[in-house]
Design a protein around this motif. Structure first.
Motif, PDB file in Angstrom:
ATOM      1  N   ALA A   1     -49.744  49.502 -57.654  1.00 12.50           N
ATOM      2  CA  ALA A   1     -49.806  50.808 -56.989  1.00 12.50           C
ATOM      3  C   ALA A   1     -49.116  50.759 -55.625  1.00 12.50           C
ATOM      4  CB  ALA A   1     -51.255  51.254 -56.835  1.00 12.50           C
ATOM      5  N   VAL A   2     -49.279  49.635 -54.919  1.00  7.48           N
ATOM      6  CA  VAL A   2     -48.601  49.487 -53.626  1.00  7.48           C
ATOM      7  C   VAL A   2     -47.091  49.472 -53.818  1.00  7.48           C
ATOM      8  CG1 VAL A   2     -48.251  47.922 -51.675  1.00  7.48           C
ATOM      9  CG2 VAL A   2     -50.563  48.320 -52.558  1.00  7.48           C
TER      10      VAL A   2
ATOM     11  N   ALA B   1     -39.283  52.491 -50.485  1.00  7.56           N
ATOM     12  CA  ALA B   1     -38.063  51.858 -50.997  1.00  7.56           C
ATOM     13  C   ALA B   1     -37.980  51.915 -52.516  1.00  7.56           C
ATOM     14  CB  ALA B   1     -38.005  50.407 -50.535  1.00  7.56           C
ATOM     15  N   SER B   2     -39.062  52.274 -53.199  1.00  6.16           N
ATOM     16  CA  SER B   2     -39.064  52.265 -54.654  1.00  6.16           C
ATOM     17  C   SER B   2     -38.681  53.595 -55.279  1.00  6.16           C
ATOM     18  CB  SER B   2     -40.470  51.875 -55.185  1.00  6.16           C
ATOM     19  OG  SER B   2     -40.805  50.559 -54.805  1.00  6.16           O
TER      20      SER B   2
ATOM     21  N   ARG C   1     -51.913  55.038 -52.298  1.00  5.70           N
ATOM     22  CA  ARG C   1     -51.499  53.809 -51.617  1.00  5.70           C
ATOM     23  C   ARG C   1     -52.636  53.272 -50.750  1.00  5.70           C
ATOM     24  NH1 ARG C   1     -46.861  51.179 -50.526  1.00  5.70           N
ATOM     25  NH2 ARG C   1     -46.676  49.999 -48.603  1.00  5.70           N
ATOM     26  N   GLY C   2     -53.277  54.169 -50.017  1.00  2.00           N
ATOM     27  CA  GLY C   2     -54.387  53.749 -49.178  1.00  2.00           C
ATOM     28  C   GLY C   2     -55.532  53.172 -49.991  1.00  2.00           C
ATOM     29  N   TYR C   3     -55.820  53.790 -51.133  1.00  2.00           N
ATOM     30  CA  TYR C   3     -56.897  53.278 -51.975  1.00  2.00           C
ATOM     31  C   TYR C   3     -56.577  51.857 -52.449  1.00  2.00           C
ATOM     32  CZ  TYR C   3     -60.257  52.844 -55.778  1.00  2.00           C
ATOM     33  OH  TYR C   3     -61.257  52.401 -56.602  1.00  2.00           O
TER      34      TYR C   3
ATOM     35  N   SER D   1     -57.031  49.453 -49.604  1.00  2.50           N
ATOM     36  CA  SER D   1     -58.437  49.210 -49.298  1.00  2.50           C
ATOM     37  C   SER D   1     -59.052  48.254 -50.313  1.00  2.50           C
ATOM     38  CB  SER D   1     -59.225  50.526 -49.273  1.00  2.50           C
ATOM     39  OG  SER D   1     -59.335  51.093 -50.572  1.00  2.50           O
ATOM     40  N   GLU D   2     -58.661  48.388 -51.588  1.00  2.00           N
ATOM     41  CA  GLU D   2     -59.170  47.482 -52.611  1.00  2.00           C
ATOM     42  C   GLU D   2     -58.627  46.066 -52.423  1.00  2.00           C
ATOM     43  OE1 GLU D   2     -61.387  48.306 -55.456  1.00  2.00           O
ATOM     44  OE2 GLU D   2     -61.750  49.653 -53.777  1.00  2.00           O
ATOM     45  N   LEU D   3     -57.418  45.956 -51.886  1.00  2.00           N
ATOM     46  CA  LEU D   3     -56.814  44.646 -51.651  1.00  2.00           C
ATOM     47  C   LEU D   3     -57.267  44.022 -50.333  1.00  2.00           C
ATOM     48  CD1 LEU D   3     -53.195  45.495 -52.840  1.00  2.00           C
ATOM     49  CD2 LEU D   3     -54.823  44.003 -54.009  1.00  2.00           C
TER      50      LEU D   3
END
Length: 800
Positions: free
Chosen positions: A373-374, A380-381, A393-395, A398-400
Motif C-alpha cells: 500500500a505504501v 513516484a508510482s 497511505r497513513g493507515y 501506522s500499521e508498519l
C-alpha cells in the motif's frame, strides 16, 4: 518454538479412496458395465479408475486419454484402445460392432476393463461403439469427466453408474495431514491448503510434502503449522501440478488467456471475451483449467495459477501488457484484482493510473499487505506524480509503525477534502499522533463546514471518533444512548454506521450485556460486508475485533472459533490485518481447554507482531502463553513469559485488564494466591470505576475461584442485579446463586452444561469449586465425584 527433534512425516499418505469404496465401485461396474467418474482434475480420478480396473483376478486393462481435436475424427478413440482394428472413419456402425466383437473374442482375457479419460473429448462414434459393446457384456467401460464437462454427455450418464468425487473438505484435509505428520494441523494451515488447492487430494499431498521439506511448514508446540517467517506464496515453489495447464493445447490464444488470468487472478467474462475468442475460452473451461462464477473467470486451482505466474518473465509480462492492458478495465474492478494489476503495471515499469493506485492501496490494506500500500501511494508510482489515497497511505504507515512518516502524512492532508469515512480515521490520528496546533486547526475547520447539513454530518463523525476512543476504556448508559442515536440516525455514511454499531457492541459488552453486543456486532458486519466497494481495513478490522469479543463473552465459543478462522490473516495473508484475531484465537483455545492450539496460536501471534504493537496486545498474548505453558506443566518457560507480560502493559484499558486477570490466574497456578487476589482486587476496583461491568464480574469470579467462600458475597454483589443476563454474566450469576444455596446438584449440572457447550475452562472451574465444597465423602456420590474430577482436569497430560 519449532519441534526440537526436527520431526518429519511419520507415515505414508492415506490412500485417497478406501478399499471398501473401490470394491463397491467394482461391483457397480460389474452390474452396470459402464461407470462414469465425475471429479475435478487433481481428485485422483485416474488413480481411482486404475484401482477399479485392476481387479484382483488380474485382467488386463486399457487406457486412453482423449485430447482436443479428437471429436471430429470418427473412431479415433476406439482405435487407440484396439490399434489393429480394421476400421476407418467411414466404416458403418454395424461393421464396427462386428469387427470389435471379433477383436474382443480374440483377446485372452474376457470382458476387459477400459478406462477413457476426458470422455467429453472423445469422438461420439467411439463412445457409441464402446457403449454398445458394454451393453452386450463384452467389455467394461470406465469413463472420466470433470464437473464442467458433464453437460452434453447424456448418453454416457444414462448408460452407466455415476460416481461423483467432490473435492476434499476441511475435516478430511485435517485427517490426512494428521495421519501423514503424526500431529494435528493448525486450522489456518488447513484453510491455506484448502484455499490454494481447491481440495484436490493430489495438490494437498504434494504441496504439503514439498512445503514441509522446504521448511515452510513446521511443527510448533506439537501442532503442524505455517512457518511464520515465510510467505504463503512460497508454498508452491517445489510443486508441479498434475494434468496441468501446460498440457492444454490451443495455441497462442489459450496461452495468452492462461497467462493473463494468472497475472490478474480473476478475469471479468466480458474482458476475457474481448481478449480471446469464445472458442478459446470454452476450450479452457472444458479442460477444467478455469471455473466461472457469474462474470468471474479464474483458475480452478489457485496453486496452478501461482505456478503459471512464476514462469512469466518480465519480457513476457511486458508483451501481455502491451497486448491487453487496455482491455481489462472491468476485471480491475473485481475484488482483489487491483493489487495484482498494480503489481503488473509496476513490474513492466509503467506508472499507475491514479484510480488504480488508490484502489490497489485500499485492497492491499484489506489484505494486510501494508508495504505494498505504501508503494502504490508513493507519488513516484503514479502517472500524475500526485499524492494518492493519503488516508490509505497513513493507515499502512501506522500499521508498519512508522510514526514519523505517519505524522508527515497527517500534516499534509487537507481534511476538508476527505470523505466522511476518511475523516473518521483522520480524526483518530489527530488525537493520537501528537499532531501540532496547525493540524488541529485544520481539523476544526473541516468540521465547521459552511453548509449546515454537511456540518452536522461531519460533527457526527467527530462524535463517533470520540466515542470510539472512550470505548476501549469505559462504558456508561450515556455512551450507549449516544451510540444508538448515531447508529440509527441518517447522519453517518454506511461504513461509519457500521463502526457505530461495532462500538455500540463494545460498550454494551463492557456493560455486561453480551447478547446485545453480538446483535450490534452482527449488524455492523452486515453493513460493512455490503459496502465491499468502499469499506476500509480500518472499519472492517475494528468491527471484526468487536464481533469476536462479543461472541466470546456470549459463551458462543464455537461461533467465535468459526469467525476467527474466517477473519484470520496477518502474516498468513488472508483478508484483514489479523493480529487481534490471532490473539483471540489464543484466548478461545484457553477457554476451550485446547492447550496445544492455544500454544501454537500464541507462538504464531507473537512471531507476527511488529515491534510497535499497534493493538497493544503483546503483554496479553505473553501471559496467555504463560497460562498454556503452566497447563502443559512447563513452569520455567511459563515464568519467562509471565515476566515478559509485565514489561508490556497495554494503553487500552480493557486489554490491560484482561492481561492482569490472566496474570492473576497464572500466579494462582504457581501457588501464589495472595498475589493473585491482590491483582484481582485492583482490577475489580478499576473496572468498577470506569463502568466495565463485564471485567468486574470476571475479576470477582476469579477471586472466588482463588479465594473461596469469603469472596462469594462480592461476586453476588457484582451479578445480583443483572436483568435478563446472557453469556458469561448469566453463567456466573447462576453459579453464584447455586453456591449461595449450597446446591451441589445444580452446580454439577452447570459444569456438565458448560462442558457440553465447549466452555471447558469454565466447566473445570465450576467442577473444581464443587469438589472443594464437598469435602466430606457423604457430600457426593462416588460416581459424581469421579465425573467432576474429570471435568475439573480437561487437559490431557503432556506427551512423553
Amino acid at each position: 518454538m519449532s519441534d526440537p527433534a526436527g520431526r518429519g512425516p511419520v507415515a505414508p499418505w492415506p490412500a485417497p479412496f478406501s478399499r471398501s469404496f473401490v470394491e463397491q465401485a467394482r461391483t457397480l461396474l460389474e452390474v452396470r458395465h459402464v461407470l462414469v467418474i465425475v471429479a475435478p482434475i487433481g481428485a485422483s480420478r485416474q488413480h481411482l479408475a486404475s484401482e477399479i480396473a485392476e481387479a484382483p483376478d488380474g485382467p488386463v486393462w486399457f487406457r486412453h486419454v482423449a485430447r482436443f481435436g479428437e471429436r471430429g475424427r470418427a473412431y479415433f478413440g476406439l482405435r487407440q484402445f484396439f490399434p489393429d482394428l480394421a476400421i476407418d472413419e467411414v466404416s458403418s456402425p454395424e461393421q464396427v460392432q462386428r469387427t470389435l466383437r471379433d477383436a474382443l473374442d480374440a483377446i485372452r482375457v474376457k470382458r476387459p476393463r477400459l478406462v477413457l479419460v476426458n470422455a467429453n473429448l472423445c469422438d461420439p462414434e467411439s463412445i457409441q461403439a464402446l457403449l454398445s459393446a458394454a451393453s452386450l457384456g463384452d467389455l467394461r467401460l470406465i469413463a472420466i469427466l470433470t464437473p464442467e464437462t458433464v453437460a452434453g454427455q447424456e448418453r454416457l450418464l444414462t448408460a452407466g453408474e455415476v460416481i461423483d468425487i467432490p473435492p476434499l473438505d476441511a475435516s478430511r484435509v485435517t485427517e490426512l495431514l494428521q495421519a501423514r505428520f503424526g500431529v494435528r494441523p493448525h486450522p489456518l494451515l488447513v484453510d491455506l491448503l484448502m484455499d490454494r488447492t481447491g481440495g484436490s487430494y493430489t495438490a494437498v499431498r504434494d504441496v504439503a510434502d514439498a512445503s514441509f521439506a522446504a521448511g515452510l511448514i513446521v511443527v510448533i508446540e506439537n501442532v503442524l503449522t505455517m512457518n511464520p517467517a515465510t510467505s504463503t506464496d512460497d508454498y508452491f515453489e517445489s510443486w508441479q501440478a498434475p494434468e496441468s495447464v501446460d498440457r492444454l493445447g490451443g495455441g497462442k490464444e489459450i496461452t495468452d488467456l492462461i497467462e493473463l488470468t494468472a497475472l490478474l487472478g480473476t478475469l471479468h467474462a466480458d474482458d476475457a471475451g474481448a481478449c480471446v475468442s469464445a472458442g478459446a475460452l470454452d476450450l479452457a473451461r472444458a479442460h477444467g483449467t478455469f471455473t466461472r462464477e457469474g462474470d468471474r473467470i479464474a483458475f480452478a486451482w489457485r496453486a496452478e495459477e501461482k505456478l503459471v505466474l512464476r514462469s512469466l518473465t518480465a519480457e513476457r509480462q511486458a508483451v501481455l501488457f502491451d497486448r491487453y492492458a487496455d482491455q481489462v478495465k472491468r476485471s480491475i474492478l473485481l475484488p482483489g484484482v487491483a493489487v495484482r494489476a498494480a503489481d503488473w503495471w509496476l513490474s513492466v515499469d509503467r506508472p499507475l493510473p491514479v484510480d488504480l493506485a488508490s484502489r490497489a492501496a485500499r485492497e492491499a490494506n484489506l489484505m494486510g499487505r501494508h508495504r505494498r500500500a505504501v508503494v502504490y501511494t508513493d507519488p513516484a508510482s503514479n502517472e500524475e506524480r500526485a499524492d494518492v489515497a493519503p488516508v490509505e497511505r497513513g493507515y499502512a504507515l501506522s500499521e508498519l509503525g512508522d510514526a514519523a512518516a505517519l505524522r508527515e502524512v497527517v500534516e499534509g492532508i487537507d481534511p476538508e477534502s476527505l470523505t466522511e469515512d476518511e475523516l473518521l480515521i483522520y480524526l483518530r490520528w489527530v488525537s493520537g499522533t501528537g499532531a501540532g496546533p496547525g493540524t488541529r486547526q485544520l481539523a476544526e475547520r473541516a468540521l465547521a463546514a459552511p453548509d449546515p447539513a454537511v456540518r452536522r454530518r461531519r460533527t457526527a463523525v467527530r462524535t463517533l471518533a470520540d466515542l470510539l476512543d472512550q470505548a476501549y476504556d469505559a462504558a456508561s448508559d450515556e455512551m450507549v444512548n449516544r451510540l444508538r442515536s448515531l447508529a440509527f440516525s441518517s447522519q453517518l455514511s454506511a461504513c461509519n454506521r457500521g463502526v457505530a454499531f461495532a462500538v455500540l457492541s463494545a460498550v454494551v459488552r463492557h456493560s455486561g450485556r453480551p447478547a446485545q453486543a453480538v446483535e450490534a456486532a452482527e449488524f455492523a458486519m452486515r453493513i460493512l460486508t455490503e459496502e465491499q466497494e468502499t469499506v476500509s481495513a480500518f472499519h472492517l478490522d475494528l468491527a471484526r475485533e468487536f464481533h469476536l469479543l462479543a461472541l466470546v463473552s456470549s459463551a458462543d465459543l464455537e461461533g467465535a472459533e468459526r469467525a476467527a478462522r474466517t477473519y484470520s490473516s496477518g502474516v498468513h495473508a488472508h483478508p484483514g490485518s489479523g493480529r487481534m484475531t490471532m490473539a483471540l484465537q489464543v484466548w478461545i483455545g484457553i477457554l476451550r481447554a485446547d492447550v496445544q492450539g492455544a500454544l501454537a496460536s500464541a507462538r504464531l501471534c507473537l512471531a507476527g507482531l511488529r515491534p510497535h504493537d499497534p493493538d497493544q496486545i503483546r503483554g496479553w498474548v505473553e501471559v496467555m502463553l504463560a497460562h498454556a505453558l503452566m497447563q502443559s506443566e512447563r513452569p520455567d518457560e511459563a515464568m519467562d513469559h509471565l515476566a515478559a507480560s509485565e514489561r508490556y502493559p497495554s494503553s487500552r484499558r480493557q486489554i490491560d485488564l484482561e492481561r492482569r486477570m490472566m496474570q492473576a490466574t497464572v500466579r494462582d497456578t504457581l501457588a501464589e494466591p495472595e498475589e493473585a487476589l491482590r491483582i484481582l482486587a485492583d482490577v475489580a476496583d478499576e473496572a468498577q470505576a470506569h463502568g466495565l461491568r463485564l471485567a468486574l464480574i470476571d475479576s470477582t469470579v476469579l477471586s472466588t475461584h482463588t479465594g473461596g467462600p469469603p469472596h462469594v458475597p462480592i461476586l453476588l454483589e457484582a451479578v445480583g442485579d443483572l436483568v435478563d443476563p446472557s453469556g458469561t454474566p448469566l453463567i456466573w450469576q447462576t453459579f453464584a446463586r447455586l453456591v449461595q444455596r449450597y446446591d451441589l446438584e445444580g452446580l454439577t449440572g452447570l459444569a456438565e452444561q458448560l462442558s457440553a457447550r465447549g466452555c471447558r475452562l469454565f466447566a473445570a472451574q465450576v467442577a473444581q469449586y464443587v469438589l472443594d465444597m464437598a469435602r466430606r465423602a457423604t457430600d457426593l456420590e462416588a460416581d459424581t465425584r469421579l465425573h467432576l474430577r474429570q471435568l475439573a482436569d480437561p487437559v490431557p497430560p503432556p506427551p512423553a
